[in-house]
Write a protein that holds these residues in place. Structure first.
Motif, PDB file in Angstrom:
ATOM      1  N   UNK A 112       0.831  -1.202   0.000  1.00 40.93           N
ATOM      2  CA  UNK A 112       0.000   0.000   0.000  1.00 40.93           C
ATOM      3  C   UNK A 112       0.873   1.263   0.000  1.00 40.93           C
ATOM      4  N   UNK A 113       0.229   2.408  -0.066  1.00 39.02           N
ATOM      5  CA  UNK A 113       0.978   3.659  -0.176  1.00 39.02           C
ATOM      6  C   UNK A 113       1.673   4.059   1.123  1.00 39.02           C
ATOM      7  N   UNK A 114       1.356   3.349   2.203  1.00 42.79           N
ATOM      8  CA  UNK A 114       2.060   3.570   3.470  1.00 42.79           C
ATOM      9  C   UNK A 114       3.312   2.697   3.565  1.00 42.79           C
ATOM     10  N   UNK A 115       3.641   2.025   2.457  1.00 43.94           N
ATOM     11  CA  UNK A 115       4.832   1.190   2.334  1.00 43.94           C
ATOM     12  C   UNK A 115       4.763  -0.082   3.193  1.00 43.94           C
ATOM     13  N   UNK A 116       3.538  -0.572   3.373  1.00 38.83           N
ATOM     14  CA  UNK A 116       3.354  -1.789   4.150  1.00 38.83           C
ATOM     15  C   UNK A 116       2.494  -2.799   3.416  1.00 38.83           C
ATOM     16  N   UNK A 117       2.409  -4.004   3.963  1.00 40.72           N
ATOM     17  CA  UNK A 117       1.537  -5.052   3.421  1.00 40.72           C
ATOM     18  C   UNK A 117       1.248  -6.033   4.543  1.00 40.72           C
ATOM     19  N   UNK A 118       0.353  -6.966   4.291  1.00 46.20           N
ATOM     20  CA  UNK A 118      -0.026  -7.943   5.298  1.00 46.20           C
ATOM     21  C   UNK A 118      -1.528  -8.045   5.449  1.00 46.20           C
ATOM     22  N   UNK A 119      -2.246  -6.929   5.180  1.00 46.39           N
ATOM     23  CA  UNK A 119      -3.696  -6.935   5.354  1.00 46.39           C
ATOM     24  C   UNK A 119      -4.410  -7.236   4.036  1.00 46.39           C
ATOM     25  N   UNK A 120      -5.718  -7.019   4.023  1.00 45.31           N
ATOM     26  CA  UNK A 120      -6.526  -7.379   2.858  1.00 45.31           C
ATOM     27  C   UNK A 120      -6.850  -6.227   1.934  1.00 45.31           C
ATOM     28  N   UNK A 121      -6.109  -5.135   2.018  1.00 45.80           N
ATOM     29  CA  UNK A 121      -6.333  -4.029   1.085  1.00 45.80           C
ATOM     30  C   UNK A 121      -6.051  -4.495  -0.344  1.00 45.80           C
ATOM     31  N   UNK A 122      -6.825  -4.000  -1.316  1.00 49.00           N
ATOM     32  CA  UNK A 122      -6.581  -4.394  -2.711  1.00 49.00           C
ATOM     33  C   UNK A 122      -5.148  -4.145  -3.166  1.00 49.00           C
ATOM     34  N   UNK A 123      -4.518  -3.066  -2.663  1.00 51.05           N
ATOM     35  CA  UNK A 123      -3.127  -2.808  -3.045  1.00 51.05           C
ATOM     36  C   UNK A 123      -2.203  -3.945  -2.622  1.00 51.05           C
ATOM     37  N   UNK A 124      -2.615  -4.698  -1.593  1.00 51.70           N
ATOM     38  CA  UNK A 124      -1.786  -5.795  -1.085  1.00 51.70           C
ATOM     39  C   UNK A 124      -2.185  -7.147  -1.674  1.00 51.70           C
ATOM     40  N   UNK A 125      -3.474  -7.333  -1.944  1.00 48.75           N
ATOM     41  CA  UNK A 125      -3.962  -8.645  -2.389  1.00 48.75           C
ATOM     42  C   UNK A 125      -3.944  -8.816  -3.907  1.00 48.75           C
ATOM     43  N   UNK A 126      -3.857  -7.722  -4.645  1.00 45.49           N
ATOM     44  CA  UNK A 126      -3.885  -7.796  -6.114  1.00 45.49           C
ATOM     45  C   UNK A 126      -2.456  -7.706  -6.658  1.00 45.49           C
ATOM     46  N   UNK A 127      -2.023  -8.744  -7.329  1.00 45.94           N
ATOM     47  CA  UNK A 127      -0.658  -8.784  -7.847  1.00 45.94           C
ATOM     48  C   UNK A 127      -0.665  -9.087  -9.341  1.00 45.94           C
ATOM     49  N   UNK A 128       0.366  -8.660 -10.063  1.00 46.21           N
ATOM     50  CA  UNK A 128       0.404  -8.880 -11.508  1.00 46.21           C
ATOM     51  C   UNK A 128       0.649 -10.344 -11.856  1.00 46.21           C
ATOM     52  N   UNK A 129       0.161 -10.719 -13.019  1.00 43.69           N
ATOM     53  CA  UNK A 129       0.341 -12.084 -13.508  1.00 43.69           C
ATOM     54  C   UNK A 129       0.536 -12.029 -15.017  1.00 43.69           C
ATOM     55  N   UNK A 130       1.703 -12.468 -15.480  1.00 44.53           N
ATOM     56  CA  UNK A 130       1.990 -12.524 -16.918  1.00 44.53           C
ATOM     57  C   UNK A 130       2.572 -13.897 -17.226  1.00 44.53           C
ATOM     58  N   UNK A 131       2.038 -14.584 -18.232  1.00 46.39           N
ATOM     59  CA  UNK A 131       2.514 -15.920 -18.584  1.00 46.39           C
ATOM     60  C   UNK A 131       2.538 -16.076 -20.098  1.00 46.39           C
ATOM     61  N   UNK A 132       3.564 -16.745 -20.591  1.00 46.06           N
ATOM     62  CA  UNK A 132       3.678 -16.993 -22.027  1.00 46.06           C
ATOM     63  C   UNK A 132       4.574 -18.207 -22.265  1.00 46.06           C
ATOM     64  N   UNK A 133       4.562 -18.677 -23.494  1.00 47.98           N
ATOM     65  CA  UNK A 133       5.430 -19.800 -23.836  1.00 47.98           C
ATOM     66  C   UNK A 133       4.650 -21.063 -24.118  1.00 47.98           C
TER      67      UNK A 133
END
Length: 309
Positions: free
Chosen positions: A187-208
């Motif tokens: 999150x914008x407070x430079x932390x993570x661990x909770x269920x905020x979307x900034x923490x739970x949503x991560x990028x995913x890219x796959x190919x090959x």
């Protein structure tokens, strides 16, 4: 990330991987590699404080190679996982340099086909896991949207391209699949661990190998919240749960699903025929059914018990 953007718009699949709380490295790495959300050894240690063994994709591979800090912890149970990390190097050693080390290590044995490492590298059903930890440190110190973070992501992006080129030149069989994702957000407070979307949503890219190409569309659906400044409105986004990555990797490698995995293989991103899809779905269902039977057997011994509908 110009290289990954080229993948997203031309050669592969992108989306959001949704993680569960706590959004910390150990449980999220477990979700990615084992298909369940809890890091067993944090909650199930016995009286002698021993590690609790749990299954992962690395237990099912013929050989695996781990690069980076959290990649190595799976080696405690997966004896076929060889790993090294930056603890062996100096303070100024950057995570992306581990990719250089990996390339150098493989290149050394390339012309010696009698070498044991070469034999392991050229086996089938093998996996590599590379953990780039510095993005987390930069986020905590400078912030997730800082100039330092942007510069580091650009640097790593060039290493993704370098790694793909090396693997394709080494194996020359177009049978490698590449997955780029993250264990958690920030999150914008430079932390993570909770269920905020900034923490739970991560990028995913796959190919090959085994993965379909990008799908173009006229516009994004009204219910899709992809930010317009990504300028990806014309490309289909495919979301999944973080625990779905483990069965996906298992299906691509043709290995057993990790036995405690709760993930469901995302068939919509695969470029395979319906016969193979049905076999993967059937295997996935049987693995989940065994989990249900085990749970049902335990619960049925309770004084008050009613089976699930």
């Amino acid at each position: 990330s110009p290289f990954l953007r080229n993948i997203v718009t031309k050669r592969g699949v992108y989306g959001i991987s949704h993680s569960k709380v706590p959004t910390e490295s150990s449980p999220c790495f477990t979700a990615i590699c084992s298909g369940h959300c809890e890091y067993a050894s944090l909650i199930l240690k016995d009286l002698s404080d021993e590690e609790v063994i749990f299954d992962s994709i690395f237990n099912q591979t013929k050989y695996s190679f781990g690069i980076g800090k959290d990649s190595c912890k799976f080696g405690k149970t997966a004896k076929q996982l060889e790993c090294f990390n930056k603890d062996n190097y100096g303070y100024d050693f950057q995570d992306y340099m581990l990719i250089d080390e990996l390339i150098s290590k493989i290149s050394e044995v390339k012309n010696n086909k009698n070498n044991e490492l070469y034999k392991r590298l050229t086996s089938n059903k093998i996996a590599f896991i590379i953990h780039i930890e510095n993005t987390d440190g930069i986020g905590h110190f400078w912030g997730p949207r800082s100039e330092s973070m942007f510069n580091y992501l650009i640097k790593i992006d060039s290493y993704y391209e370098k790694l793909e080129k090396f693997f394709n030149e080494f194996y020359k069989d177009d049978k490698t699949t590449f997955i780029i994702t993250s264990d958690h957000g920030m999150d914008m407070l430079r932390g993570h661990g909770d269920g905020k979307p900034d923490c739970t949503r991560t990028p995913f890219v796959i190919w090959g190998s085994g993965i379909r190409e990008a799908i173009y569309r006229d516009k994004k659906p009204d219910n899709e919240d992809t930010p317009s400044n990504w300028t990806l409105d014309n490309y289909v986004r495919n979301d999944l749960n973080q625990i779905d990555i483990a069965p996906l990797v298992a299906g691509l490698l043709g290995i057993n699903f990790p036995m405690n995995s709760l993930g469901i293989i995302p068939l919509n991103i695969l470029n395979i025929n319906d016969k193979i899809k049905s076999k993967l779905l059937y295997g996935n269902m049987m693995e989940l059914l065994e989990l249900y039977k085990s749970k049902d057997d335990i619960e049925s011994k309770a004084v008050i018990y009613k089976t699930f509908g």
